[in-house]
Design a protein around this motif. Structure first.
Motif, PDB file in Angstrom:
ATOM      1  N   ALA A 184       0.820  -1.182   0.000  1.00  0.00           N
ATOM      2  CA  ALA A 184       0.000   0.000   0.000  1.00  0.00           C
ATOM      3  C   ALA A 184       0.852   1.229   0.000  1.00  0.00           C
ATOM      4  N   THR A 185       0.378   2.274   0.578  1.00  0.00           N
ATOM      5  CA  THR A 185       0.800   3.558   0.122  1.00  0.00           C
ATOM      6  C   THR A 185       0.430   4.636   1.097  1.00  0.00           C
ATOM      7  N   MET A 186       1.202   5.720   1.053  1.00  0.00           N
ATOM      8  CA  MET A 186       0.818   6.939   1.731  1.00  0.00           C
ATOM      9  C   MET A 186       0.453   7.935   0.644  1.00  0.00           C
ATOM     10  N   LEU A 187      -0.741   8.447   0.696  1.00  0.00           N
ATOM     11  CA  LEU A 187      -1.176   9.478  -0.245  1.00  0.00           C
ATOM     12  C   LEU A 187      -1.651  10.681   0.547  1.00  0.00           C
ATOM     13  N   ALA A 188      -1.343  11.878   0.067  1.00  0.00           N
ATOM     14  CA  ALA A 188      -1.920  13.084   0.671  1.00  0.00           C
ATOM     15  C   ALA A 188      -2.147  14.117  -0.423  1.00  0.00           C
ATOM     16  N   PHE A 189      -3.291  14.758  -0.365  1.00  0.00           N
ATOM     17  CA  PHE A 189      -3.633  15.822  -1.311  1.00  0.00           C
ATOM     18  C   PHE A 189      -4.031  17.037  -0.503  1.00  0.00           C
ATOM     19  N   VAL A 190      -3.342  18.155  -0.737  1.00  0.00           N
ATOM     20  CA  VAL A 190      -3.625  19.381   0.005  1.00  0.00           C
ATOM     21  C   VAL A 190      -4.109  20.430  -0.984  1.00  0.00           C
ATOM     22  N   LEU A 191      -5.194  21.080  -0.640  1.00  0.00           N
ATOM     23  CA  LEU A 191      -5.839  22.036  -1.543  1.00  0.00           C
ATOM     24  C   LEU A 191      -5.930  23.384  -0.849  1.00  0.00           C
ATOM     25  N   THR A 192      -5.664  24.463  -1.587  1.00  0.00           N
ATOM     26  CA  THR A 192      -5.847  25.795  -1.017  1.00  0.00           C
ATOM     27  C   THR A 192      -6.338  26.751  -2.088  1.00  0.00           C
ATOM     28  N   ASP A 193      -7.120  27.720  -1.643  1.00  0.00           N
ATOM     29  CA  ASP A 193      -7.550  28.769  -2.569  1.00  0.00           C
ATOM     30  C   ASP A 193      -6.620  29.975  -2.502  1.00  0.00           C
ATOM     31  N   ALA A 194      -5.575  29.905  -1.681  1.00  0.00           N
ATOM     32  CA  ALA A 194      -4.630  31.026  -1.601  1.00  0.00           C
ATOM     33  C   ALA A 194      -3.893  31.192  -2.924  1.00  0.00           C
ATOM     34  N   ALA A 195      -3.586  32.443  -3.246  1.00  0.00           N
ATOM     35  CA  ALA A 195      -2.691  32.726  -4.369  1.00  0.00           C
ATOM     36  C   ALA A 195      -1.280  32.777  -3.811  1.00  0.00           C
ATOM     37  N   VAL A 196      -0.423  31.866  -4.288  1.00  0.00           N
ATOM     38  CA  VAL A 196       0.947  31.837  -3.760  1.00  0.00           C
ATOM     39  C   VAL A 196       1.953  31.778  -4.904  1.00  0.00           C
ATOM     40  N   GLU A 197       3.119  32.300  -4.646  1.00  0.00           N
ATOM     41  CA  GLU A 197       4.248  32.236  -5.578  1.00  0.00           C
ATOM     42  C   GLU A 197       4.654  30.767  -5.774  1.00  0.00           C
ATOM     43  N   PRO A 198       4.901  30.332  -7.009  1.00  0.00           N
ATOM     44  CA  PRO A 198       5.267  28.916  -7.229  1.00  0.00           C
ATOM     45  C   PRO A 198       6.433  28.448  -6.359  1.00  0.00           C
ATOM     46  N   ALA A 199       7.473  29.260  -6.237  1.00  0.00           N
ATOM     47  CA  ALA A 199       8.646  28.836  -5.462  1.00  0.00           C
ATOM     48  C   ALA A 199       8.291  28.624  -3.995  1.00  0.00           C
ATOM     49  N   LEU A 200       7.387  29.459  -3.473  1.00  0.00           N
ATOM     50  CA  LEU A 200       6.966  29.298  -2.080  1.00  0.00           C
ATOM     51  C   LEU A 200       6.220  27.977  -1.902  1.00  0.00           C
ATOM     52  N   LEU A 201       5.313  27.697  -2.851  1.00  0.00           N
ATOM     53  CA  LEU A 201       4.512  26.479  -2.725  1.00  0.00           C
ATOM     54  C   LEU A 201       5.410  25.245  -2.714  1.00  0.00           C
ATOM     55  N   ASP A 202       6.360  25.235  -3.630  1.00  0.00           N
ATOM     56  CA  ASP A 202       7.253  24.096  -3.754  1.00  0.00           C
ATOM     57  C   ASP A 202       8.125  23.947  -2.507  1.00  0.00           C
ATOM     58  N   GLN A 203       8.705  25.060  -2.064  1.00  0.00           N
ATOM     59  CA  GLN A 203       9.603  25.014  -0.908  1.00  0.00           C
ATOM     60  C   GLN A 203       8.839  24.632   0.369  1.00  0.00           C
ATOM     61  N   ALA A 204       7.672  25.231   0.535  1.00  0.00           N
ATOM     62  CA  ALA A 204       6.881  24.944   1.746  1.00  0.00           C
ATOM     63  C   ALA A 204       6.464  23.483   1.767  1.00  0.00           C
ATOM     64  N   LEU A 205       6.117  22.924   0.594  1.00  0.00           N
ATOM     65  CA  LEU A 205       5.732  21.512   0.542  1.00  0.00           C
ATOM     66  C   LEU A 205       6.910  20.630   0.918  1.00  0.00           C
ATOM     67  N   ARG A 206       8.077  20.905   0.323  1.00  0.00           N
ATOM     68  CA  ARG A 206       9.241  20.040   0.588  1.00  0.00           C
ATOM     69  C   ARG A 206       9.656  20.081   2.052  1.00  0.00           C
ATOM     70  N   GLN A 207       9.710  21.302   2.607  1.00  0.00           N
ATOM     71  CA  GLN A 207      10.054  21.407   4.030  1.00  0.00           C
ATOM     72  C   GLN A 207       9.011  20.719   4.891  1.00  0.00           C
ATOM     73  N   GLY A 208       7.760  20.946   4.540  1.00  0.00           N
ATOM     74  CA  GLY A 208       6.679  20.370   5.341  1.00  0.00           C
ATOM     75  C   GLY A 208       6.687  18.851   5.291  1.00  0.00           C
ATOM     76  N   VAL A 209       6.940  18.283   4.122  1.00  0.00           N
ATOM     77  CA  VAL A 209       6.972  16.823   3.993  1.00  0.00           C
ATOM     78  C   VAL A 209       8.148  16.248   4.773  1.00  0.00           C
ATOM     79  N   ASP A 210       9.272  16.959   4.727  1.00  0.00           N
ATOM     80  CA  ASP A 210      10.457  16.530   5.452  1.00  0.00           C
ATOM     81  C   ASP A 210      10.162  16.406   6.951  1.00  0.00           C
ATOM     82  N   LEU A 211       9.423  17.361   7.474  1.00  0.00           N
ATOM     83  CA  LEU A 211       9.134  17.399   8.915  1.00  0.00           C
ATOM     84  C   LEU A 211       7.906  16.584   9.301  1.00  0.00           C
TER      85      LEU A 211
END
Lengths: 399, 399
Positions: A184-211
């Motif tokens: 099996a598997t770990m799946l997660a889908f996160v949705l937001t209506d915020a307007a965010v800079e692409p680099a922020l979204l990517d960086q925040a996801l990577r840091q968040g997943v790490d932690l």
């Protein structure tokens, strides 16, 4: 962060169906749709044996835009070769046609048994029906549809504000270990209506997943299908949130909190688990070594069975720190269960404190702190206990 | 190699006593003595938290000569600080005085609970009595005295010939996982009357340990006390066996066979184990990567519970190979249970073969072969299944 109030995210709609992929009568197919193409970022399994939906979806996500996620339980579409990849692509095409969007904007995700072909007739029949059923309040139903051995659906949400405009972040996840009969598997889908800079979204996801997802362990197995996606559709109409601003930091912190909340739910729901234990290592020479030591303790079967036994067994903990590869000076190690110190400078603090620690082990959630007293490196890992039921769930043919 | 015939090794004598270190009435203290100082080599735990007897003994062994081994069960003398080291030294001194030899020629070894001081009065009383009791046929009694959660004593022996002179190699070992309440240990002592070149003894031991004790797993925990010693007293009066000769190769092969035999006994006696499984990886790009992949499969809790469940679950095996870090091409992977191929080129060979494989899983000992088809690297790891009883033994406070 009153999650009870948050039923959806502006511009996102959801649908689920019992499509007969997993077992009759149980929802096993879900669709998430954003009214407009959303900015996206993703983290995928590091396993070298990669399931077809990951092979298909990872490059699509890297292009930076996504409008729909089609996800099924009951079949992982892994180890299925070229036909498996064609099937994954066909699933995405079915969703794209039903939604009237570009197939490249569809992410496809699967969880379930390895090595069996997807029942394509089920997808041909049910994907169009999903598209007709989309509703704004179906996030919980999606969390239910993607469950495999999970015992409860996993949803976490929060609200924030940027430039005076409120926005919402909502995540759903599944996972409880790797699972009978095949995986099996770990799946997660996160949705937001915020307007965010692409680099922020990517960086925040990577840091968040790490932690979060990269700091939890039920067993040590990394599935072929793991996938975490975040979609930001910008419909909150806030000024774009950028890196290096207070609003950017707040957004990243909220995303982190949701990822960690979901990750802890996965450990709490770990196969057979009765305990959620945070292994906190501090005083390591670096963050990396703190993680290494925390991971070693969190993944030790002996430590995990001692947690099940409610046994303040610091000997197994100090041994796991010792073989972690992190730099340690045995004569400087402190160990605490909750706030009760059982080891000072590598030596026992005595029977009385060990008995007080045992009371903490009887609670369902607690922290073990290991202080190496060598530097400023600190990290946490979240783990479950190893129980009869873990063996029972995973040795299912015999039980 | 009729072990039944081999009761001892020329010039070595043995004694054991119930000294009250572990529990009343059970032998827990053993002495091994060579009539003459023996050439020696040793391999010790890589855990950075090192027990006092290892700290004391490792440098003595590195000097190259050893005449006696004093070993106790019931107390590991680990995490006991400077007093623990003084106690270990005192134990060695007691043995040296009783035997009339230099204390530097005594190896000291302990296994049992972590963090408790050695009961020195027990050693003061019983070590002199051991020295008075030495007998040539006590190897089996030593194997019994060093048992902790072991369910049977572990002895293996073989005879060889060099320059027309017969010689004997005999090994004893203990280990069944790390153990309630606080720990345990893998110990092995190998004795031979062969005269061998020091470099050969050291090299043969290291290679042998690599292929045996370092290629087994019950849980993944490396104890603070692990120790493998080999003593060669030369009393067979053969011409000294040297590296790079046929006799040197034969000696190394015999030593390897004994170490592997003992190592397999430890897995077979693994805590709660009902299966002994060889994980054989071939076709890797190197020996190192073959080991890495074999270790990953052998230590996966999901694979080990599937073995317990007698479930031909190749999905878990291929996933464990995929996250091992070894180079793999998923489309080239073959997997066999015994001689039944269940995966060819990363794809299932069908239900019929999977059912035939299930019959193999019902046997107590079998081999799983993973062929990566990338190179010549091959290695084996030996593992047990993960069972209810493993949890029961290690969560003892609760059960």
């Amino acid at each position: 962060m009153d999650q009870g109030m948050i039923k959806g995210v502006q511009g996102f709609r959801f649908a689920t169906r019992p499509a007969g992929i997993r077992k009759a009568g149980r929802t096993d197919l879900a669709l998430i749709f954003s009214e407009v193409p959303a900015l996206c970022a993703g983290v995928f399994t590091t396993n070298k044996v990669v399931a077809a939906p990951v092979t298909l979806t990872a490059p699509r996500i890297r292009r930076g835009e996504c409008q729909a996620i089609l996800v099924n339980s009951g079949n992982a579409n892994a180890c299925t070769g070229e036909p498996g990849l064609q099937n994954a692509r066909r699933c995405g095409d079915l969703a794209a046609r039903a939604l009237g969007i570009d197939p490249e904007l569809v992410a496809v995700s699967s969880t379930g048994v390895i090595g069996a072909p997807l029942p394509m007739d089920r997808f041909e029949e049910h994907v169009p029906l999903l598209a007709a059923d989309l509703a704004a309040d179906g996030a919980m139903a999606v969390a239910e549809a993607i469950m495999t051995t999970d015992s409860f659906p996993k949803v976490s949400a929060a609200q924030g504000e940027a430039g005076g405009r409120p926005y919402t972040i909502l995540g759903v996840a599944k996972g409880a270990g790797m699972i009978h009969p095949n995986m099996a598997t770990m799946l997660a889908f996160v949705l937001t209506d915020a307007a965010v800079e692409p680099a922020l979204l990517d960086q925040a996801l990577r840091q968040g997943v790490d932690l979060s997802f990269n700091s939890i362990t039920v067993d040590r197995d990394t599935s072929t299908n793991d996938m975490v996606l975040v979609l930001a559709n910008g419909l909150a109409a806030n000024p774009v949130i950028c890196r290096g601003t207070p609003e950017g930091e707040a957004f990243a912190a909220e995303l982190n909190a949701i990822l960690l909340d979901l990750a802890k739910m996965i450990v709490r729901d770990g196969e057979g688990a009765t305990k959620l234990v945070e292994i906190r290592v501090r005083g390591a020479v670096s963050y990396g070594e703190a993680r290494q030591a925390a991971c070693s303790v969190a993944t030790s079967n002996l430590v995990k069975t001692a947690f099940f036994g409610e046994d303040a067994n610091w000997g197994r903990i100090i041994a796991a720190v010792g073989y972690s590869g992190a730099e340690v000076d045995p004569e400087k190690i402190d160990i605490l269960f909750g706030d009760v110190q059982v080891v000072r400078n590598g030596l026992t603090t005595g029977k009385e404190l060990e008995e007080r620690a045992t009371a903490i082990l009887k609670t369902p959630e607690f922290t073990v702190t290991v202080d190496l007293h060598l530097g400023d490196g600190a990290a946490s890992y979240y783990t479950s206990d190893l129980t009869y039921d873990y063996v029972k769930i995973n040795a299912a043919y015999r039980t």
